[in-house]
Design a protein around this motif. Structure first.
Motif, PDB file in Angstrom:
ATOM      1  N   LYS A 125     -29.217   9.007 -41.043  1.00 29.47           N
ATOM      2  CA  LYS A 125     -28.322   8.725 -42.151  1.00 29.47           C
ATOM      3  C   LYS A 125     -27.781   7.304 -42.025  1.00 29.47           C
ATOM      4  N   LEU A 126     -27.411   6.731 -43.150  1.00 28.00           N
ATOM      5  CA  LEU A 126     -26.832   5.393 -43.166  1.00 28.00           C
ATOM      6  C   LEU A 126     -25.579   5.368 -42.295  1.00 28.00           C
ATOM      7  N   GLY A 127     -25.504   4.434 -41.355  1.00 25.32           N
ATOM      8  CA  GLY A 127     -24.361   4.298 -40.471  1.00 25.32           C
ATOM      9  C   GLY A 127     -24.377   5.207 -39.262  1.00 25.32           C
ATOM     10  N   ARG A 128     -25.442   5.971 -39.088  1.00 23.72           N
ATOM     11  CA  ARG A 128     -25.515   6.950 -38.003  1.00 23.72           C
ATOM     12  C   ARG A 128     -25.406   6.259 -36.645  1.00 23.72           C
ATOM     13  N   PHE A 129     -24.501   6.754 -35.802  1.00 21.96           N
ATOM     14  CA  PHE A 129     -24.297   6.283 -34.428  1.00 21.96           C
ATOM     15  C   PHE A 129     -23.902   4.808 -34.335  1.00 21.96           C
ATOM     16  N   ILE A 130     -23.262   4.307 -35.380  1.00 24.48           N
ATOM     17  CA  ILE A 130     -22.719   2.944 -35.331  1.00 24.48           C
ATOM     18  C   ILE A 130     -21.195   3.019 -35.354  1.00 24.48           C
ATOM     19  N   ARG A 131     -20.581   2.400 -34.362  1.00 25.22           N
ATOM     20  CA  ARG A 131     -19.122   2.290 -34.333  1.00 25.22           C
ATOM     21  C   ARG A 131     -18.734   0.965 -34.983  1.00 25.22           C
ATOM     22  N   PRO A 132     -18.036   1.008 -36.109  1.00 22.68           N
ATOM     23  CA  PRO A 132     -17.717  -0.243 -36.795  1.00 22.68           C
ATOM     24  C   PRO A 132     -16.678  -1.049 -36.021  1.00 22.68           C
ATOM     25  N   ALA A 133     -16.636  -2.332 -36.266  1.00 24.86           N
ATOM     26  CA  ALA A 133     -15.619  -3.190 -35.656  1.00 24.86           C
ATOM     27  C   ALA A 133     -14.222  -2.663 -36.015  1.00 24.86           C
ATOM     28  N   GLY A 134     -13.327  -2.610 -35.012  1.00 25.04           N
ATOM     29  CA  GLY A 134     -11.966  -2.150 -35.256  1.00 25.04           C
ATOM     30  C   GLY A 134     -11.830  -0.657 -35.385  1.00 25.04           C
ATOM     31  N   LEU A 135     -12.842   0.115 -35.013  1.00 28.63           N
ATOM     32  CA  LEU A 135     -12.746   1.577 -35.115  1.00 28.63           C
ATOM     33  C   LEU A 135     -11.550   2.103 -34.325  1.00 28.63           C
ATOM     34  N   ASP A 136     -11.320   1.563 -33.129  1.00 28.09           N
ATOM     35  CA  ASP A 136     -10.222   2.025 -32.269  1.00 28.09           C
ATOM     36  C   ASP A 136      -8.903   1.374 -32.703  1.00 28.09           C
ATOM     37  N   PHE A 137      -8.859   0.073 -32.737  1.00 27.60           N
ATOM     38  CA  PHE A 137      -7.663  -0.643 -33.192  1.00 27.60           C
ATOM     39  C   PHE A 137      -8.024  -2.085 -33.523  1.00 27.60           C
ATOM     40  N   LYS A 138      -7.110  -2.730 -34.226  1.00 30.77           N
ATOM     41  CA  LYS A 138      -7.317  -4.116 -34.646  1.00 30.77           C
ATOM     42  C   LYS A 138      -6.249  -5.007 -34.029  1.00 30.77           C
ATOM     43  N   MET A 139      -6.567  -6.280 -33.900  1.00 33.65           N
ATOM     44  CA  MET A 139      -5.608  -7.236 -33.366  1.00 33.65           C
ATOM     45  C   MET A 139      -4.299  -7.158 -34.151  1.00 33.65           C
ATOM     46  N   GLY A 140      -3.194  -7.099 -33.412  1.00 30.33           N
ATOM     47  CA  GLY A 140      -1.881  -7.018 -34.039  1.00 30.33           C
ATOM     48  C   GLY A 140      -1.383  -5.616 -34.268  1.00 30.33           C
ATOM     49  N   ASP A 141      -2.234  -4.598 -34.102  1.00 31.30           N
ATOM     50  CA  ASP A 141      -1.776  -3.216 -34.247  1.00 31.30           C
ATOM     51  C   ASP A 141      -0.727  -2.912 -33.178  1.00 31.30           C
ATOM     52  N   ARG A 142       0.377  -2.294 -33.584  1.00 34.15           N
ATOM     53  CA  ARG A 142       1.465  -1.939 -32.672  1.00 34.15           C
ATOM     54  C   ARG A 142       1.233  -0.496 -32.228  1.00 34.15           C
ATOM     55  N   LEU A 143       0.730  -0.318 -31.016  1.00 32.61           N
ATOM     56  CA  LEU A 143       0.256   0.987 -30.581  1.00 32.61           C
ATOM     57  C   LEU A 143       1.211   1.696 -29.615  1.00 32.61           C
ATOM     58  N   LEU A 144       2.086   0.967 -28.940  1.00 28.33           N
ATOM     59  CA  LEU A 144       3.044   1.567 -28.019  1.00 28.33           C
ATOM     60  C   LEU A 144       4.435   1.064 -28.379  1.00 28.33           C
ATOM     61  N   LYS A 145       5.417   1.955 -28.320  1.00 34.40           N
ATOM     62  CA  LYS A 145       6.741   1.670 -28.860  1.00 34.40           C
ATOM     63  C   LYS A 145       7.798   1.529 -27.761  1.00 34.40           C
TER      64      LYS A 145
END
Length: 404
Positions: A125-145
């Motif tokens: 399928k289209l996109g099968r087994f590809i992890r796109p850029a930023g799947l986990d997080f992106k620069m500047g994302d505030r992940l811990l408070k």
């Protein structure tokens, strides 16, 4: 006598978090964040393969079997320099950058390589087994408070975010002072009138387990000069814990000396059992928690008061929210006007429910049962008789932080 809930509110209102410091990531476990943490990169930085196999254009393998020319190989951190063209495939490993032009991955189990050609038996399928850029997080994302205690997973996340240093609260420094001319340290000679000092070890160990740094002030004799010198030695601490001498007897000198030194008492004597002769005040900017000399009372107070106090000094969110609810393991009679804290075991019943069962004996001299207990069952003042199977509030004895 002051209700425990009111005492906790007065303590909470009197405490402020200790100053912050910067630590390296390998020293961050268990610490409490003093600032939010933002990602310093995008993860993954580019589209990557989630599997070992071949990067393809899905249109080229829409009908199988399909055979394509292998024009290169890509591994983690190392892609190929050109875009994928029609009829071409690239051997790719997990985590490797997906070549420009590729829009699917065929796993190696569904491919057969012969020379520099590969034949596919499955149409992806289209996109099968590809992890796109930023799947986990992106620069500047505030992940811990701010106010969050860091567990092992949080530390790993910081590392993945490319954050090598963290601003956290300094470990609270807690001065621990035992009082009583009758006290001796473990291993010292004893006669019939002497008592082994166990309280200092209980409190110091609890402070360490709760993320603080204990400062041992030793034992003060039942003399004003001895106690005054010990108070002076507590300068620079974030909290002073006194053990014994907080009641109103002739040799209970904590309050008189505290007030002679310019300190103030916010409350003394609580409607709780064990632990009635508990004192809280200030010596200048230094909060002072005066606990009874009874070791069981000290152990109970370590959970009821010391645990949330250390959390509040460390800036931990929800420091005073530690009650849980579980089922009662045996019938209990009605309670009088003091809040009871019953040493109890904690186990699972046949249905998987947590059950807290108070020991039949609750004598405050029995340190052995304190050591064996898992939790405290809380019986509010004037509580009616309670029956096995009913929900009851508890406080756990475990002081584990964010282990994982």
């Amino acid at each position: 006598m002051l209700p425990v809930a009111d005492a906790l509110r007065l303590i909470r209102d009197a405490l402020r978090p200790v100053p912050a410091e910067v630590v390296s990531l390998d020293q961050a476990w268990g610490r409490v964040l003093a600032t939010d943490v933002e990602a310093r990169l995008t993860h993954p930085p580019v589209a990557v393969s989630a599997m070992d196999g071949y990067a393809v254009r899905a249109a080229d393998v829409a009908t199988v079997p399909a055979t394509l020319l292998v024009v290169g190989a890509a591994a983690a951190g190392q892609g190929i320099a050109r875009a994928l063209g029609p009829g071409e495939a690239v051997r790719i490993l997990t985590g490797a950058p997906v070549p420009d032009g590729a829009d699917a991955i065929v796993i190696q189990e569904d491919a057969e390589l012969e020379g520099n050609h590969v034949t596919f038996r499955v149409a992806p399928k289209l996109g099968r087994f590809i992890r796109p850029a930023g799947l986990d997080f992106k620069m500047g994302d505030r992940l811990l408070k701010t106010g969050q205690a860091l567990g092992a997973r949080d530390v790993a996340l910081c590392a993945a975010m490319n954050v090598p240093w963290l601003t956290v609260r300094r470990r609270p420094r807690v001065a621990v002072l035992a009082t009583g001319s009758e006290l001796r340290m473990p291993g010292e000679p004893l006669d019939g009138s002497r008592i082994v000092n166990s309280n200092s070890f209980l409190v110091a160990s609890a402070v360490r387990a709760l993320g603080g740094e204990p400062i041992a002030l030793g034992i003060a004799a039942d003399e004003e000069a001895s106690l005054r010198a010990a108070f002076e030695a507590a300068a620079g601490a974030d909290l002073l814990i006194t053990l014994g001498g907080a009641s109103v007897g002739d040799r209970d000198l904590v309050r008189p000396v505290l007030e002679q030194e310019g300190g103030t008492v916010i409350f003394q004597n609580l409607a709780m059992r064990p632990g009635k002769p508990t004192l809280f005040g200030r010596l200048g900017p230094l909060p002072v928690l005066g606990l009874p000399g009874n070791p069981v009372s000290v152990g109970v107070s370590a959970v009821v008061f010391l645990k949330p106090m250390l959390a509040a000094l460390a800036g931990l969110d929800g420091a005073f929210d530690q009650e849980e609810t579980t089922l009662l393991g045996r019938d209990l009679p009605g309670n009088d006007g003091r809040q009871d804290y019953l040493r109890s075991t904690l186990a699972l019943d046949a249905s998987g429910n947590r059950v807290a069962t108070p020991y039949p004996q609750q004598d405050s001299a029995m340190l052995r049962l304190l050591a064996a207990a898992d939790c405290l069952v809380i019986r509010p003042p004037h509580a009616p008789p309670a029956h096995a199977g009913e929900p009851v509030p508890i406080l756990r004895f475990d002081t584990a932080g964010p282990a994982v």
